[in-house]
Design a protein around this motif. Structure first.
Motif, PDB file in Angstrom:
ATOM      1  N   LEU A   1       0.822  -1.213   0.000  1.00  0.00           N
ATOM      2  CA  LEU A   1       0.000   0.000   0.000  1.00  0.00           C
ATOM      3  C   LEU A   1       0.858   1.265   0.000  1.00  0.00           C
ATOM      4  O   LEU A   1       0.510   2.253  -0.656  1.00  0.00           O
ATOM      5  CB  LEU A   1      -0.951   0.000   1.194  1.00  0.00           C
ATOM      6  N   SER A   2       1.962   1.227   0.732  1.00  0.00           N
ATOM      7  CA  SER A   2       2.756   2.449   0.862  1.00  0.00           C
ATOM      8  C   SER A   2       3.591   2.745  -0.382  1.00  0.00           C
ATOM      9  O   SER A   2       3.725   3.911  -0.774  1.00  0.00           O
ATOM     10  CB  SER A   2       3.674   2.350   2.084  1.00  0.00           C
ATOM     11  N   THR A   3       4.149   1.711  -1.025  1.00  0.00           N
ATOM     12  CA  THR A   3       5.050   1.950  -2.163  1.00  0.00           C
ATOM     13  C   THR A   3       4.359   1.880  -3.513  1.00  0.00           C
ATOM     14  O   THR A   3       4.730   2.609  -4.433  1.00  0.00           O
ATOM     15  CB  THR A   3       6.210   0.945  -2.140  1.00  0.00           C
ATOM     16  N   VAL A   4       3.361   1.014  -3.637  1.00  0.00           N
ATOM     17  CA  VAL A   4       2.683   0.851  -4.926  1.00  0.00           C
ATOM     18  C   VAL A   4       1.525   1.827  -5.063  1.00  0.00           C
ATOM     19  O   VAL A   4       1.331   2.443  -6.112  1.00  0.00           O
ATOM     20  CB  VAL A   4       2.200  -0.602  -5.113  1.00  0.00           C
ATOM     21  N   LEU A   5       0.738   1.972  -3.986  1.00  0.00           N
ATOM     22  CA  LEU A   5      -0.450   2.824  -4.048  1.00  0.00           C
ATOM     23  C   LEU A   5      -0.242   4.176  -3.371  1.00  0.00           C
ATOM     24  O   LEU A   5      -1.187   4.977  -3.291  1.00  0.00           O
ATOM     25  CB  LEU A   5      -1.637   2.091  -3.405  1.00  0.00           C
ATOM     26  N   ASP A   6       0.954   4.429  -2.868  1.00  0.00           N
ATOM     27  CA  ASP A   6       1.292   5.716  -2.229  1.00  0.00           C
ATOM     28  C   ASP A   6       0.358   6.060  -1.083  1.00  0.00           C
ATOM     29  O   ASP A   6       0.004   7.235  -0.880  1.00  0.00           O
ATOM     30  CB  ASP A   6       1.284   6.850  -3.266  1.00  0.00           C
ATOM     31  N   ALA A   7      -0.037   5.067  -0.324  1.00  0.00           N
ATOM     32  CA  ALA A   7      -0.893   5.318   0.832  1.00  0.00           C
ATOM     33  C   ALA A   7      -0.063   5.881   1.983  1.00  0.00           C
ATOM     34  O   ALA A   7       1.118   5.535   2.131  1.00  0.00           O
ATOM     35  CB  ALA A   7      -1.570   4.020   1.277  1.00  0.00           C
TER      36      ALA A   7
ATOM     37  N   THR B   1      -2.398   4.654   6.959  1.00  0.00           N
ATOM     38  CA  THR B   1      -3.370   3.911   6.153  1.00  0.00           C
ATOM     39  C   THR B   1      -2.786   2.572   5.702  1.00  0.00           C
ATOM     40  O   THR B   1      -3.476   1.541   5.712  1.00  0.00           O
ATOM     41  CB  THR B   1      -3.771   4.733   4.922  1.00  0.00           C
ATOM     42  N   ALA B   2      -1.508   2.569   5.325  1.00  0.00           N
ATOM     43  CA  ALA B   2      -0.867   1.341   4.867  1.00  0.00           C
ATOM     44  C   ALA B   2      -0.871   0.270   5.949  1.00  0.00           C
ATOM     45  O   ALA B   2      -0.988  -0.928   5.659  1.00  0.00           O
ATOM     46  CB  ALA B   2       0.560   1.633   4.422  1.00  0.00           C
ATOM     47  N   ALA B   3      -0.761   0.695   7.215  1.00  0.00           N
ATOM     48  CA  ALA B   3      -0.751  -0.268   8.315  1.00  0.00           C
ATOM     49  C   ALA B   3      -2.055  -1.067   8.372  1.00  0.00           C
ATOM     50  O   ALA B   3      -2.085  -2.201   8.872  1.00  0.00           O
ATOM     51  CB  ALA B   3      -0.518   0.450   9.640  1.00  0.00           C
ATOM     52  N   PHE B   4      -3.139  -0.481   7.844  1.00  0.00           N
ATOM     53  CA  PHE B   4      -4.421  -1.186   7.857  1.00  0.00           C
ATOM     54  C   PHE B   4      -4.401  -2.420   6.949  1.00  0.00           C
ATOM     55  O   PHE B   4      -5.249  -3.306   7.102  1.00  0.00           O
ATOM     56  CB  PHE B   4      -5.552  -0.249   7.421  1.00  0.00           C
ATOM     57  N   ALA B   5      -3.480  -2.489   6.013  1.00  0.00           N
ATOM     58  CA  ALA B   5      -3.425  -3.652   5.126  1.00  0.00           C
ATOM     59  C   ALA B   5      -3.181  -4.918   5.937  1.00  0.00           C
ATOM     60  O   ALA B   5      -3.915  -5.905   5.819  1.00  0.00           O
ATOM     61  CB  ALA B   5      -2.331  -3.470   4.073  1.00  0.00           C
ATOM     62  N   TYR B   6      -2.142  -4.879   6.778  1.00  0.00           N
ATOM     63  CA  TYR B   6      -1.894  -6.054   7.622  1.00  0.00           C
ATOM     64  C   TYR B   6      -2.977  -6.191   8.684  1.00  0.00           C
ATOM     65  O   TYR B   6      -3.383  -7.304   9.035  1.00  0.00           O
ATOM     66  CB  TYR B   6      -0.528  -5.966   8.296  1.00  0.00           C
ATOM     67  N   GLY B   7      -3.472  -5.073   9.202  1.00  0.00           N
ATOM     68  CA  GLY B   7      -4.525  -5.143  10.210  1.00  0.00           C
ATOM     69  C   GLY B   7      -5.769  -5.833   9.675  1.00  0.00           C
ATOM     70  O   GLY B   7      -6.366  -6.675  10.358  1.00  0.00           O
ATOM     71  N   CYS B   8      -6.171  -5.490   8.454  1.00  0.00           N
ATOM     72  CA  CYS B   8      -7.337  -6.136   7.839  1.00  0.00           C
ATOM     73  C   CYS B   8      -7.086  -7.622   7.637  1.00  0.00           C
ATOM     74  O   CYS B   8      -7.964  -8.463   7.896  1.00  0.00           O
ATOM     75  CB  CYS B   8      -7.666  -5.481   6.503  1.00  0.00           C
TER      76      CYS B   8
ATOM     77  N   THR C   1      -7.206  -9.255  -6.402  1.00  0.00           N
ATOM     78  CA  THR C   1      -7.830  -7.940  -6.233  1.00  0.00           C
ATOM     79  C   THR C   1      -6.807  -6.929  -5.724  1.00  0.00           C
ATOM     80  O   THR C   1      -6.698  -5.806  -6.246  1.00  0.00           O
ATOM     81  CB  THR C   1      -9.011  -8.031  -5.264  1.00  0.00           C
ATOM     82  N   ALA C   2      -6.054  -7.330  -4.674  1.00  0.00           N
ATOM     83  CA  ALA C   2      -5.047  -6.423  -4.125  1.00  0.00           C
ATOM     84  C   ALA C   2      -3.957  -6.116  -5.143  1.00  0.00           C
ATOM     85  O   ALA C   2      -3.457  -4.986  -5.217  1.00  0.00           O
ATOM     86  CB  ALA C   2      -4.431  -7.044  -2.865  1.00  0.00           C
ATOM     87  N   SER C   3      -3.604  -7.110  -5.949  1.00  0.00           N
ATOM     88  CA  SER C   3      -2.510  -6.937  -6.899  1.00  0.00           C
ATOM     89  C   SER C   3      -2.870  -6.026  -8.064  1.00  0.00           C
ATOM     90  O   SER C   3      -2.039  -5.231  -8.515  1.00  0.00           O
ATOM     91  CB  SER C   3      -2.075  -8.304  -7.428  1.00  0.00           C
ATOM     92  N   LEU C   4      -4.096  -6.129  -8.556  1.00  0.00           N
ATOM     93  CA  LEU C   4      -4.456  -5.468  -9.808  1.00  0.00           C
ATOM     94  C   LEU C   4      -5.156  -4.131  -9.634  1.00  0.00           C
ATOM     95  O   LEU C   4      -5.284  -3.377 -10.591  1.00  0.00           O
ATOM     96  CB  LEU C   4      -5.345  -6.402 -10.639  1.00  0.00           C
ATOM     97  N   THR C   5      -5.623  -3.829  -8.423  1.00  0.00           N
ATOM     98  CA  THR C   5      -6.379  -2.590  -8.234  1.00  0.00           C
ATOM     99  C   THR C   5      -5.451  -1.401  -8.036  1.00  0.00           C
ATOM    100  O   THR C   5      -4.309  -1.539  -7.589  1.00  0.00           O
ATOM    101  CB  THR C   5      -7.326  -2.709  -7.025  1.00  0.00           C
TER     102      THR C   5
ATOM    103  N   MET D   1     -10.137  -0.795  -2.334  1.00  0.00           N
ATOM    104  CA  MET D   1     -10.223  -2.114  -2.959  1.00  0.00           C
ATOM    105  C   MET D   1      -9.030  -2.991  -2.558  1.00  0.00           C
ATOM    106  O   MET D   1      -9.167  -4.207  -2.369  1.00  0.00           O
ATOM    107  CB  MET D   1     -10.274  -1.968  -4.476  1.00  0.00           C
ATOM    108  N   ALA D   2      -7.855  -2.386  -2.409  1.00  0.00           N
ATOM    109  CA  ALA D   2      -6.688  -3.149  -1.967  1.00  0.00           C
ATOM    110  C   ALA D   2      -6.900  -3.680  -0.545  1.00  0.00           C
ATOM    111  O   ALA D   2      -6.576  -4.837  -0.246  1.00  0.00           O
ATOM    112  CB  ALA D   2      -5.438  -2.278  -2.025  1.00  0.00           C
TER     113      ALA D   2
END
Length: 394
Positions: free
Chosen positions: A220-226, A230-237, A275-279, A284-285
């Motif tokens: 999230l932080s490097t690919v989607l510039d979150a 916000t990026a921390a929520f990726a692992y949290g989710c 979904t995470a890879s292509l969005t 959506m990620a």
């Protein structure tokens, strides 16, 4: 309840270590690259512990090996807090990994015995409590860090609490019914091919889990510039979905069987990682990582359960094969994805993980019992004496 206690205890110990990684790394005076290599010692110690604990559990019974493994794991937690250089930290991580590996295999072998006596599937709930233990460790560790407690103090207090829990739970562990004496010398059994195939599935799915642990936030932080928060929520989710999914898996497995859990769970995981890879959308990620966690949540406990029930007299050895190769999968996640990022964007490397999930979909049929033990899809095998009575001819 005793089995739940040991699973929660193990999750708490490992969670407490994870929370203090930045502090311990700084205290030991090692850089990120060196620390990454030291983590391999933690994994190597865990793998060795798993291979040692499996045969010991089958020989002496999980009710004896589980408490000793818990003592080793909890007391070893103190050692990283004492390390002031890379060599000492490496030795401490070997000890912690050894204790964790021994406890992992022995408590899962004990869980197989409990599940067998319980009469219905419960393995996923045990693994969910492991995750809850890690969550509680995160809360407790965050609090002690705000109090400026040193790692040694926090680890010592944590070890005291977990040892007290282990002492209280040990008398309630289930004694394994001794096997009748056999005539003639006992021959060592070879590990069946089916167990190795289950171990391969565990390797693929736990590698996928390791990718989420190591790369979801960076995605999230490097690919989607979150933003970092916000990026921390990726692992949290992902972690929250894993915990909730495991709490809900057992009734589904009881109704539809372990094959369905692995087959459809792996399919959901494949959809999630795609979904995470292509969005290009952050929401959506996050949804993709959540689906990924839901899909993976119930599969590994089903693999452990299937390995243990395949031959309960050798449950410890069989579980050690599946858990050991699966643990190597978690360690392999960074090694597989990292070099690939030199050739393609990080999110495109996740397509390989989707392929691994699809392979697990096709191989899920290996979880079907090879014996007539299971009258219904989710029922653990019946005791041997019941099978003999059912098949005895007049």
């Amino acid at each position: 309840m005793a089995t739940f206690a040991f699973f929660g205890l193990n999750g708490f110990v490992i969670g407490m270590w994870v929370v203090h990684i930045p502090v311990i790394e700084q205290r030991a005076g090692v850089d990120h690259a060196t620390f990454g290599l030291l983590l391999l010692l933690l994994g190597g110690g865990a793998f060795a512990g798993m291979q040692v604990a499996g045969p010991l559990t089958d020989r002496f019974g999980p009710h004896r090996v589980v408490p000793l493994s818990a003592v080793l794991c909890t007391t070893a937690l103190i050692l990283p807090g004492l390390a002031t250089n890379g060599i000492a930290l490496g030795a401490a991580l070997v000890a912690l990994g050894l204790g964790n590996g021994c406890l992992d295999v022995s408590m899962n072998a004990h869980a197989v015995e409990v599940e067998h006596a319980y009469g219905r599937t419960i393995m996923s709930a045990f693994h969910a409590v492991w995750s809850v233990g890690g969550f509680l460790a995160a809360l407790a560790g965050a609090r002690t860090l705000t109090w400026d407690w040193s790692p040694v103090t926090t680890f010592a207090v944590s070890a005291g609490i977990t040892l007290a829990i282990a002492a209280a739970a040990t008398p309630a562990l289930m004694r394994k019914t001794p096997k009748p004496a056999e005539e003639g010398p006992k021959q060592r059994r070879r590990t069946p091919g089916r167990i190795w195939w289950l171990a391969v599935i565990a390797f693929l799915l736990m590698l996928a889990e390791g990718v989420a642990n190591d790369w979801s936030v960076l995605h999230l932080s490097t690919v989607l510039d979150a933003p970092e928060a916000t990026a921390a929520f990726a692992y949290g989710c992902f972690a929250a979905a894993m915990t909730i999914g495991r709490l809900l898996t057992d009734p589904v497995s009881q109704r539809f069987g372990p094959v369905a859990i692995v087959r459809y769970g792996s399919a959901i995981a494949a959809v999630g990682i795609l979904t995470a890879s292509l969005t290009s959308s952050i929401p959506m990620a996050l949804a993709g990582w959540t689906l990924f966690g839901i899909g993976l949540s119930g599969s590994v406990p089903q693999l452990f359960s299937a390995a243990g029930h395949a031959d309960r007299d050798n449950a410890g050895a069989n579980v050690s094969r599946v858990a050991g190769l699966g643990y190597l999968g978690i360690l392999a996640g960074p090694a597989v994805v990292g070099p690939m990022t030199h050739l393609m964007p990080l999110n495109h490397t996740f397509l390989l993980i989707a392929v691994f999930c699809v392979v697990a979909v096709g191989a899920a049929g290996l979880l079907s019992p090879a014996t007539p033990d299971a009258a219904s899809p989710g029922t653990p095998p019946s005791p041997p004496e019941h099978r003999e009575a059912a098949t005895r001819r007049p």
